[in-house]
Design a protein around this motif. Structure first.
Motif, PDB file in Angstrom:
ATOM      1  N   ALA A   1       0.773  -1.149   0.063  1.00 38.46           N
ATOM      2  CA  ALA A   1      -0.110   0.069  -0.103  1.00 38.46           C
ATOM      3  C   ALA A   1       0.840   1.223  -0.161  1.00 38.46           C
ATOM      4  O   ALA A   1       0.288   2.288  -0.215  1.00 38.46           O
ATOM      5  CB  ALA A   1      -0.834   0.006   1.155  1.00 38.46           C
ATOM      6  N   GLY A   2       1.924   1.133   0.327  1.00 38.21           N
ATOM      7  CA  GLY A   2       2.874   2.314   0.245  1.00 38.21           C
ATOM      8  C   GLY A   2       2.407   3.330   1.755  1.00 38.21           C
ATOM      9  O   GLY A   2       3.060   4.422   1.695  1.00 38.21           O
ATOM     10  N   ALA A   3       1.682   2.710   2.523  1.00 35.52           N
ATOM     11  CA  ALA A   3       1.522   3.332   3.666  1.00 35.52           C
ATOM     12  C   ALA A   3       1.293   2.378   4.924  1.00 35.52           C
ATOM     13  O   ALA A   3       0.868   1.178   4.927  1.00 35.52           O
ATOM     14  CB  ALA A   3      -0.142   4.003   3.337  1.00 35.52           C
ATOM     15  N   LEU A   4       1.704   3.014   6.092  1.00 38.76           N
ATOM     16  CA  LEU A   4       1.758   2.499   7.377  1.00 38.76           C
ATOM     17  C   LEU A   4       1.269   3.215   8.485  1.00 38.76           C
ATOM     18  O   LEU A   4       1.604   4.625   8.357  1.00 38.76           O
ATOM     19  CB  LEU A   4       3.171   1.747   7.431  1.00 38.76           C
ATOM     20  CG  LEU A   4       3.473   0.570   6.637  1.00 38.76           C
ATOM     21  CD1 LEU A   4       5.016   0.406   6.978  1.00 38.76           C
ATOM     22  CD2 LEU A   4       2.550  -0.621   6.903  1.00 38.76           C
ATOM     23  N   THR A   5       0.724   2.760   9.447  1.00 39.28           N
ATOM     24  CA  THR A   5       0.438   3.586  10.660  1.00 39.28           C
ATOM     25  C   THR A   5       1.604   3.331  11.642  1.00 39.28           C
ATOM     26  O   THR A   5       2.500   2.703  11.575  1.00 39.28           O
ATOM     27  CB  THR A   5      -0.823   3.013  11.644  1.00 39.28           C
ATOM     28  OG1 THR A   5      -0.712   1.785  11.718  1.00 39.28           O
ATOM     29  CG2 THR A   5      -1.968   3.145  10.617  1.00 39.28           C
ATOM     30  N   VAL A   6       1.417   4.381  12.721  1.00 34.03           N
ATOM     31  CA  VAL A   6       2.538   4.307  13.625  1.00 34.03           C
ATOM     32  C   VAL A   6       2.496   2.738  14.372  1.00 34.03           C
ATOM     33  O   VAL A   6       3.687   2.246  14.612  1.00 34.03           O
ATOM     34  CB  VAL A   6       2.170   5.431  14.970  1.00 34.03           C
ATOM     35  CG1 VAL A   6       3.149   5.173  15.953  1.00 34.03           C
ATOM     36  CG2 VAL A   6       2.228   6.577  14.233  1.00 34.03           C
TER      37      VAL A   6
ATOM     38  N   GLY B   1      -9.607   8.712   9.963  1.00 29.30           N
ATOM     39  CA  GLY B   1     -10.452   8.363  11.263  1.00 29.30           C
ATOM     40  C   GLY B   1      -9.826   8.886  12.531  1.00 29.30           C
ATOM     41  O   GLY B   1      -9.363   9.961  12.540  1.00 29.30           O
ATOM     42  N   ARG B   2      -9.553   8.111  13.306  1.00 30.18           N
ATOM     43  CA  ARG B   2      -8.756   8.491  14.725  1.00 30.18           C
ATOM     44  C   ARG B   2      -7.366   8.351  14.536  1.00 30.18           C
ATOM     45  O   ARG B   2      -6.478   8.655  15.356  1.00 30.18           O
ATOM     46  CB  ARG B   2      -9.386   7.689  15.959  1.00 30.18           C
ATOM     47  CG  ARG B   2     -10.809   8.127  16.252  1.00 30.18           C
ATOM     48  CD  ARG B   2     -11.284   7.194  17.299  1.00 30.18           C
ATOM     49  NE  ARG B   2     -10.587   7.125  18.362  1.00 30.18           N
ATOM     50  CZ  ARG B   2     -10.634   6.240  19.370  1.00 30.18           C
ATOM     51  NH1 ARG B   2     -11.601   5.290  19.156  1.00 30.18           N
ATOM     52  NH2 ARG B   2      -9.690   6.399  20.552  1.00 30.18           N
TER      53      ARG B   2
END
Length: 304
Positions: A113-118, A151-152
């Motif tokens: 996805a080329g994206a990650l959360t903390v 979202g949050r």
């Protein structure tokens, strides 16, 4: 708003501007957006010739629906993926990137996805949230990563046009070095060894920056109006040139101003404002010595 996602209406205005022959900078000014936002939007959605507002808006919606995942494709083992990410990070560290920033960036690049959360990064890299935050801040400063609220939660991602932005950032750095060197020439005078050295530096970085950016902004328009003035063989107003080229008057007026302000772009022709709203094209005096100009003054008579 500047920095936010483009709206459907803004995309229609971009398409209309392209159809009118406007440059990215002029379209961006009308939208109140950075030029880079418009250039990225067009380049990632078919280019200037094939850009369609509705199609671009749908494509953006599809990209936004992607969800982050650290899952490794079936054809790639987790161990192989980790080894490659470590190798990639090591190369970045060798170029001067801090190790944690390199690891975060490598994780993003090697994620579908080329994206990650903390949480994704903390769990995947086994580091603290503070380390991730500091690394992301560094990468944001290089324009390599951006944040997005979902979202949050907040996630970090890289765009498909990442390498284009990196290239343009390097171009801007070279241009800034050229401008600093130019100010140095004014301080030391080009006739001195220091001034001459700075002038050489100015020319080098100016050309390098322009080459990387695809030429100075508006260069093609400036060259076109200069050619029009040469062909006219006499002074012309912006309105007359606009009619001849079939361009909007604002576009021609801007190109004439750019051509006059940047003689290096139109070299060996110089564009000058000669009064009464008229412009003329002449040979740049720096190209010829006084003796050469004098010898050529009666060239037409000699040829006859």
């Amino acid at each position: 708003m500047p920095g936010g996602r483009l709206t459907s209406q803004e995309r229609r205005r971009i398409a209309a501007g392209l159809a009118d022959g406007l440059g990215y900078a002029e379209i961006a000014r009308k939208l109140g957006r950075p030029t880079s936002t418009v250039s990225r939007e067009v380049s990632r959605n078919g280019g200037g010739a094939d850009y369609r507002a509705d199609r671009a808006h749908r494509a953006t919606g599809r990209r936004a629906r992607r969800r982050p995942s650290m899952a490794v494709p079936a054809a790639t083992t987790p161990a192989a993926a980790r080894r490659f990410a470590e190798e990639f990070a090591a190369v970045l560290v060798g170029t001067g990137v801090p190790r944690m920033a390199a690891r975060v960036f490598a994780a993003l690049v090697t994620t579908d996805a080329g994206a990650l959360t903390v949480a994704d990064l903390v769990g995947g890299l086994r580091v603290s949230p503070a380390s991730v935050s500091k690394a992301v801040g560094y990468l944001e400063g290089l324009d390599l990563v951006r944040r997005e609220r979902e979202g949050r939660h907040e996630r970090y991602l890289i765009d498909e046009d990442l390498w284009l932005r990196t290239w343009l950032t390097s171009a801007r750095t070279n241009t800034a070095l050229a401008e600093t060197a130019r100010r140095g020439v004014e301080v030391f005078d080009v006739a001195t060894p220091t001034g001459a050295r700075l002038d050489h530096m100015r020319q080098f970085f100016a050309r390098l920056g322009e080459d990387m950016a695809g030429g100075p902004e508006g260069a093609e328009d400036a060259l076109t109006v200069a050619a029009a003035l040469v062909h006219a063989a006499g002074p012309c107003t912006a309105e007359r040139v606009a009619r001849a080229l079939g361009w909007p008057v604002d576009r021609v007026a801007g190109a004439l101003r750019d051509a006059e302000a940047r003689p290096d772009v139109t070299d060996p022709v110089a564009v000058r404002h000669v009064g009464s709203g008229e412009y003329a094209a002449t040979a740049r005096p720096e190209r010829l010595t006084a003796a050469q100009r004098e010898a050529l003054r009666d060239c037409s008579t000699i040829l006859m």
